[in-house]
Write a protein that holds these residues in place. Structure first.
Motif, mmCIF file in Angstrom:
data_model
loop_
_atom_site.group_PDB
_atom_site.id
_atom_site.type_symbol
_atom_site.label_atom_id
_atom_site.label_comp_id
_atom_site.label_asym_id
_atom_site.label_seq_id
_atom_site.Cartn_x
_atom_site.Cartn_y
_atom_site.Cartn_z
ATOM 1 N N ASN B 91 0.468 -0.854 0.116
ATOM 2 C CA ASN B 91 0.288 -0.215 0.061
ATOM 3 C C ASN B 91 0.537 1.278 0.171
ATOM 4 N N ASN B 92 2.305 1.097 0.984
ATOM 5 C CA ASN B 92 2.885 2.283 0.569
ATOM 6 C C ASN B 92 3.755 2.892 -0.462
ATOM 7 N N ILE B 93 3.977 1.417 -0.859
ATOM 8 C CA ILE B 93 4.746 2.148 -1.796
ATOM 9 C C ILE B 93 3.431 2.350 -3.232
ATOM 10 N N GLN B 94 2.786 1.306 -3.159
ATOM 11 C CA GLN B 94 1.722 1.716 -4.480
ATOM 12 C C GLN B 94 1.371 3.741 -4.555
ATOM 13 N N ALA B 95 1.519 4.232 -3.193
ATOM 14 C CA ALA B 95 0.675 5.002 -3.326
ATOM 15 C C ALA B 95 2.315 6.780 -3.316
ATOM 16 N N ASN B 96 3.351 5.839 -3.472
ATOM 17 C CA ASN B 96 4.148 6.974 -3.294
ATOM 18 C C ASN B 96 6.009 6.511 -4.330
ATOM 19 N N MET B 97 5.472 5.580 -4.973
ATOM 20 C CA MET B 97 6.756 5.126 -5.227
ATOM 21 C C MET B 97 6.062 4.804 -7.062
ATOM 22 N N THR B 551 15.055 25.744 -8.448
ATOM 23 C CA THR B 551 14.426 25.177 -8.842
ATOM 24 C C THR B 551 13.265 24.043 -9.487
ATOM 25 N N CYS B 552 12.069 24.025 -10.497
ATOM 26 C CA CYS B 552 10.411 23.696 -10.600
ATOM 27 C C CYS B 552 10.260 21.925 -10.165
ATOM 28 N N LEU B 553 8.786 21.951 -9.969
ATOM 29 C CA LEU B 553 8.507 20.285 -10.205
ATOM 30 C C LEU B 553 7.424 20.577 -11.115
ATOM 31 N N GLU B 554 7.447 19.418 -11.306
ATOM 32 C CA GLU B 554 5.782 18.926 -11.906
ATOM 33 C C GLU B 554 4.998 17.749 -10.941
ATOM 34 N N ASN B 555 4.033 18.111 -10.790
ATOM 35 C CA ASN B 555 3.182 16.804 -9.489
ATOM 36 C C ASN B 555 2.472 16.327 -10.172
ATOM 37 N N ALA B 556 2.341 15.462 -9.630
ATOM 38 C CA ALA B 556 0.552 14.241 -9.899
ATOM 39 C C ALA B 556 0.404 14.136 -8.493
ATOM 40 N N ALA B 557 -0.604 14.433 -8.455
ATOM 41 C CA ALA B 557 -1.610 13.616 -7.092
ATOM 42 C C ALA B 557 -1.614 12.077 -7.208
ATOM 43 N N ARG B 558 -1.562 11.203 -5.974
ATOM 44 C CA ARG B 558 -2.053 9.390 -6.379
ATOM 45 C C ARG B 558 -2.938 9.095 -5.344
ATOM 46 N N GLU B 559 -3.527 8.449 -5.842
ATOM 47 C CA GLU B 559 -4.770 7.899 -4.958
ATOM 48 C C GLU B 559 -4.002 7.205 -3.749
ATOM 49 N N VAL B 560 -4.841 7.073 -2.325
ATOM 50 C CA VAL B 560 -4.569 6.970 -1.105
ATOM 51 C C VAL B 560 -5.555 5.898 -0.486
ATOM 52 N N ALA B 561 -5.559 5.373 -0.506
ATOM 53 C CA ALA B 561 -6.929 4.445 0.548
ATOM 54 C C ALA B 561 -6.830 4.630 1.625
ATOM 55 N N GLY B 565 -3.223 2.520 8.799
ATOM 56 C CA GLY B 565 -1.539 1.939 8.798
ATOM 57 C C GLY B 565 -1.555 2.043 7.149
ATOM 58 N N GLY B 566 -2.214 3.201 6.319
ATOM 59 C CA GLY B 566 -1.762 3.444 5.108
ATOM 60 C C GLY B 566 -1.651 4.773 5.461
ATOM 61 N N GLY B 567 -1.677 5.773 4.112
ATOM 62 C CA GLY B 567 -1.248 7.098 4.266
ATOM 63 C C GLY B 567 -0.049 6.720 3.732
ATOM 64 N N GLY B 568 1.146 8.406 3.700
ATOM 65 C CA GLY B 568 2.319 8.253 3.007
ATOM 66 C C GLY B 568 1.473 9.808 2.584
ATOM 67 N N LEU B 569 3.212 9.976 1.404
ATOM 68 C CA LEU B 569 2.886 10.847 0.429
ATOM 69 C C LEU B 569 1.995 10.803 -0.987
ATOM 70 N N ALA B 570 2.634 10.706 -1.254
ATOM 71 C CA ALA B 570 1.155 9.759 -2.633
ATOM 72 C C ALA B 570 1.046 11.045 -3.498
ATOM 73 N N ALA B 571 2.114 11.285 -4.562
ATOM 74 C CA ALA B 571 2.764 12.374 -5.618
ATOM 75 C C ALA B 571 3.976 12.026 -6.013
ATOM 76 N N SER B 572 3.467 11.680 -7.743
ATOM 77 C CA SER B 572 4.888 11.502 -8.335
ATOM 78 C C SER B 572 5.288 13.103 -9.513
ATOM 79 N N ARG B 573 6.563 13.092 -9.099
ATOM 80 C CA ARG B 573 7.942 14.578 -9.203
ATOM 81 C C ARG B 573 8.569 14.063 -10.248
ATOM 82 N N LYS B 574 8.382 15.141 -11.287
ATOM 83 C CA LYS B 574 9.290 15.814 -11.650
ATOM 84 C C LYS B 574 10.001 16.670 -11.912
ATOM 85 N N PHE B 575 11.039 17.085 -11.684
ATOM 86 C CA PHE B 575 12.427 18.563 -11.934
ATOM 87 C C PHE B 575 13.222 18.925 -12.985
ATOM 88 N N PHE B 576 12.937 20.630 -12.968
ATOM 89 C CA PHE B 576 13.276 21.149 -13.916
ATOM 90 C C PHE B 576 14.192 22.142 -13.833
#
Lengths: 150, 702
Positions: B91-97, B551-561, B565-576
């Protein structure tokens, strides 16, 4: 609490923008030199070795005519296309002009473009950017916003 | 990245074969379910390939960790995940990694990656394939761990490893902490106001060019951002892995060394000194007092339960006889939330706690929408606060809500989530909230405002300054919390408006309404603006000098159930690179605290990785990724001295004197979280050794 100076500053900026708009639309015969630093599109640890390269583009404006010359090196694969896009700094936007580009991992970028009055205004507002696409990065590999050259 | 998955291929082939046989009205001699049978071993085998494609760039091919991501093996993994289940890990890595995005990574791939991680870490007693609900305790299925429980193996060092005594030690009092001797640097940012300023002026703009290395001391390897303490000619140095050393500050001779454990490679920014004690927080959320003379432990107490993910990366401040510290690791959906706590300096006994997350029935509790208390997360206090002895208030920054994007946390941009991303002023007597000011309500891009609070008196005005990841220098009245002024120190395009009367920020509309898996582009990135590297206040000139990053980022939210015990940070990021900076990631900016105008700035390609430290010699010191340690003229911004160290210069420079001679000290170090990870994908041309933690001490020749 002394806060008035920012409100005043915003007011001055608004007036300046309005005057610029009026001036730009009615009298587009402007000149200037601009520059874009090309650097990799947004990357991650997974893509840092496949989105690569850098470059520099110089843009010279005479009236509504924009002469574009530049070069780039070190892309991960051969360039396929290069465009001028319209979008404020760090915010992607649509293509507004096509550029000539060497179809290799390094080479030159060039064009002579006729800008609309709105595009001239966008140029002055840092709202144009250049993007180079490549074989392995069709959405784009290099990108750089255009700013007035110091 | 598209993954070619052997299981998927096999399943498709099997299905096709069954369909083909059915079409031919034939009969298969091999049952389809046996062809497609999946075991833990086969998952682990497939997972190794998926891990190599998607995880190894940051965590290393052997899960050994890199500067971009933590290690995922050995004791570190067991400490974090040993008592948890595969389902929670999944659950953790699916939401965050991975942080760059998970396009093309299927649920099956994630399960296989978990199997690989478990297999690599020694899980060897199961054969049945993992599923999304596999709920055995991980450590119970590692034979070596089970055997070790009954057969203790040699432990890593613990306690005193080098014995010695600091001679002529004078206990440090509250009065001495309130007004430190110019020769000393007795707390993280030297004084309660957090100025990171030394009044010493022997080394100054006229003679700094002659400054040379006095001594160097190699430190233990690992992530490190330390601020050494110096008191009475002794340097107390926190190393990675919770190791403290006492060194003769003039010569670099080791006097004593204590290992508090756990012996890991994790980071601790600072320690404290009070009376005759050195007080340290540990990476597993304990608080320990050592005898400053000998390093022997005096008392120990638990701050929070590390098995639930709680940790500390910064140490305490001792204020009014109380040891006050924050807490990190608060992104999980568990009943316990983050807090600031105060402990008796003589015994470690808990005196009070201030909870940074408002529960539904508490003041501010209605700012989390309808979210049940269990799923209210974040509000970490991972940077040490400041203290006003007259007002008896301690000032702390709090981190943002978790997960990072409102839609991931099942909230909207109107659910501001008190008391996250705020300055909180807390009574040192009672732990009660005196006031708060929320700088960025409903934070939406992982740009928190948690960093140091700097207290400044200007005439009758008692002020508190802070500078968070958005790069906005905030000025508030520290008696009332009232907003005074702000200054944008780097380009930001996240806000369309900052109200100059109230300080209220308005997010860009697309950030306000960001949907799951929708990319948003914004500046600065999660490396800051400004990050953990403390800024300095230079009282003689009324200037705040800050280490900044562009620096700047592109950010995309991920789904978190919403599961316990779940939770986390839950976003995909790219940097430029930040547009308009000509590729200069590093910036030092000096700001007049009265006018908030920029007095000078210096920009360079290499990012800065130390706090700034100013002195009475009109100098400000800072170090960078490219191994350079530099001194600037506080007034002009001119570089007046620089040298190059063994690896990236990282930590918090300090200055002190022994027997009338002034020294400047700084650490070279690795790790450092986002401010290193983001340049890691942009400044690819800058090379530095992946080892070399050390403290370097400079002085003028005799």
């Amino acid at each position: 609490m002394k806060l008035g100076h920012k409100t005043f500053s915003k007011l001055v900026t608004s007036i300046a923008c309005t005057l610029t708009l009026v001036f730009s639309v009615n009298a587009v015969a402007q000149s200037g030199t601009f520059r874009a630093r090309l650097s990799p599109m947004p990357t991650t640890p997974q893509t840092v070795t496949t989105i690569t390269g850098e470059g520099e583009v110089i843009l010279t404006l005479e009236g509504n005519t924009l002469k574009v010359t530049g070069d780039f090196v070190g892309m991960n694969s051969a360039a396929t296309m290069a465009h001028v896009h319209n979008g404020p700094p760090a915010q992607p936007g649509p293509v507004v002009h096509q550029l000539e580009v060497t179809k290799m991992t390094g080479g030159e970028i060039s064009a002579v473009l006729e800008l609309t009055d709105e595009q001239v205004m966008a140029l002055h507002n840092n709202e144009l950017y250049i993007q180079v696409h490549s074989e392995t990065n069709p959405p784009g590999e290099l990108r750089g916003w255009v700013f007035a050259r110091n | 990245m598209k993954i070619i998955n052997k299981n998927t291929t096999r399943a498709l082939f099997t299905s096709a074969l069954v369909l083909l046989l059915a079409a031919c009205n034939g009969e298969s001699t091999v049952p389809a379910d046996s062809v497609a049978s999946v075991t833990f071993s086969s998952q682990a085998e497939e997972g190794a390939t998926a891990f190599a494609s998607n995880c190894a760039a940051c965590h290393g091919a052997s899960l050994e960790g890199t500067t971009l991501g933590p290690l995922l093996s050995g004791n570190s993994f067991l400490q974090r995940w040993g008592t948890q289940t595969p389902a929670l890990l999944l659950n953790n890595i699916q939401a965050n990694m991975p942080p760059g995005g998970n396009d093309g990574i299927s649920d099956e791939d994630y399960t296989n990656i978990v199997a690989h991680m478990l297999s690599f870490n020694g899980v060897d007693t199961i054969t049945e394939a993992l599923t999304a609900s596999t709920n055995f305790e991980i450590a119970d299925n590692i034979s070596q761990v089970v055997a070790r429980r009954s057969r203790p193996e040699p432990e890593p060092p613990q306690g005193i490893t080098v014995a010695g005594t600091v001679e002529k030690f004078t206990p440090i009092t509250d009065a001495m902490l309130e007004n430190p001797d110019p020769a000393d640097w007795p707390m993280h940012r030297r004084n309660y106001y957090g100025h990171s300023y030394s009044p010493l002026s022997q080394i100054n703009t006229d003679n700094v060019k002659g400054m040379t290395l006095a001594w160097v001391w190699n430190m233990y390897e690992g992530d490190s951002e330390p601020a050494p303490l110096v008191y009475g000619g002794i340097m107390y140095l926190i190393n990675p892995g919770n190791v403290i050393q006492a060194l003769d500050a003039a010569t670099g001779e080791l006097i004593w060394e204590n290992w508090a454990g756990p012996a890991n490679r994790q980071d601790m920014r600072n320690i404290a000194i009070y009376n005759d004690k050195i007080i340290q927080a540990t990476t597993d959320a304990r608080l320990i007092a050592l005898d400053a003379r000998t390093g022997e432990q005096i008392w120990e107490t638990e701050v929070a339960d590390a098995s639930k993910g709680f940790s500390n990366s910064s140490g305490p401040i001792v204020a009014d006889g109380k040891v006050i510290l924050g807490l990190a690791g608060c992104a999980r959906y568990i009943p316990e939330d983050c807090y600031i706590s105060a402990h008796d300096a003589n015994t470690g006994e808990l005196e009070w706690r201030f909870n940074t997350i408002a529960k539904a029935n508490e003041p501010g509790g209605d700012t989390w929408g309808e979210l049940p208390d269990l799923f209210r997360a974040g509000g970490e206090t991972w940077i040490t606060g400041s203290y006003d002895p007259d007002l008896k208030l301690t000032y702390w920054g709090t981190a943002q809500q978790k997960p990072w994007v409102p839609v991931s946390r099942h909230l909207t941009i109107d659910d501001v989530g008190l008391f996250t991303n705020s300055t909180v002023a807390v009574s040192t007597d009672t732990g009660e909230l005196d006031w708060f000011f929320q700088h960025v309500p409903a934070e939406a891009l992982d740009l928190d405002e948690v960093f140091e609070r700097i207290l400044v008196n200007r005439g009758d005005d008692k002020l508190v300054f802070s500078l968070g990841k958005y790069g906005i220098l905030w000025k508030n009245d520290r008696v009332s919390g009232e907003f005074q002024d702000y200054k944008e120190t780097v380009f930001q395009n996240a806000f369309t408006d900052i109200d100059d009367k109230t300080g209220l920020v308005t997010y860009r509309e697309d950030i306000q309404n960001a949907k799951l898996n929708e990319w948003t582009s914004a500046c600065p990135s999660s490396a800051g603006g400004k990050d953990w590297h403390s800024m300095t206040y230079h009282p003689p000139t009324g200037t705040m000098i800050a280490p900044l990053s562009q620096t700047c980022l592109e950010n995309a939210a991920r789904e978190v159930a919403l599961v316990q015990g779940g939770g986390g940070l839950a976003a995909s990021r790219k940097f430029f690179e930040m547009p308009g900076t000509d590729g200069n990631l590093g910036k030092i900016g000096a700001y007049n605290v009265d006018t908030m105008e920029e007095v000078w700035s210096h920009q360079q390609r290499a990012s800065f990785h130390t706090g700034t430290m100013s002195t009475g010699g009109n100098l400000v010191f800072v170090g960078d990724l490219d191994r350079r340690f530099k001194a600037f003229d506080v007034t002009t911004g001119e570089i007046v001295w620089e040298t190059r160290l063994g690896t990236s210069v990282q930590g918090h420079p300090v200055s002190f004197a022994v027997d009338g001679k002034q020294y400047i000290a700084v650490t070279a170090a690795l790790g450092g979280t986002s401010p290193r990870a983001v340049p890691g994908v942009i400044l690819t041309e800058i090379k530095y050794p992946r080892s070399g933690n050390a403290v370097y001490v400079f002085a003028l020749p005799d």
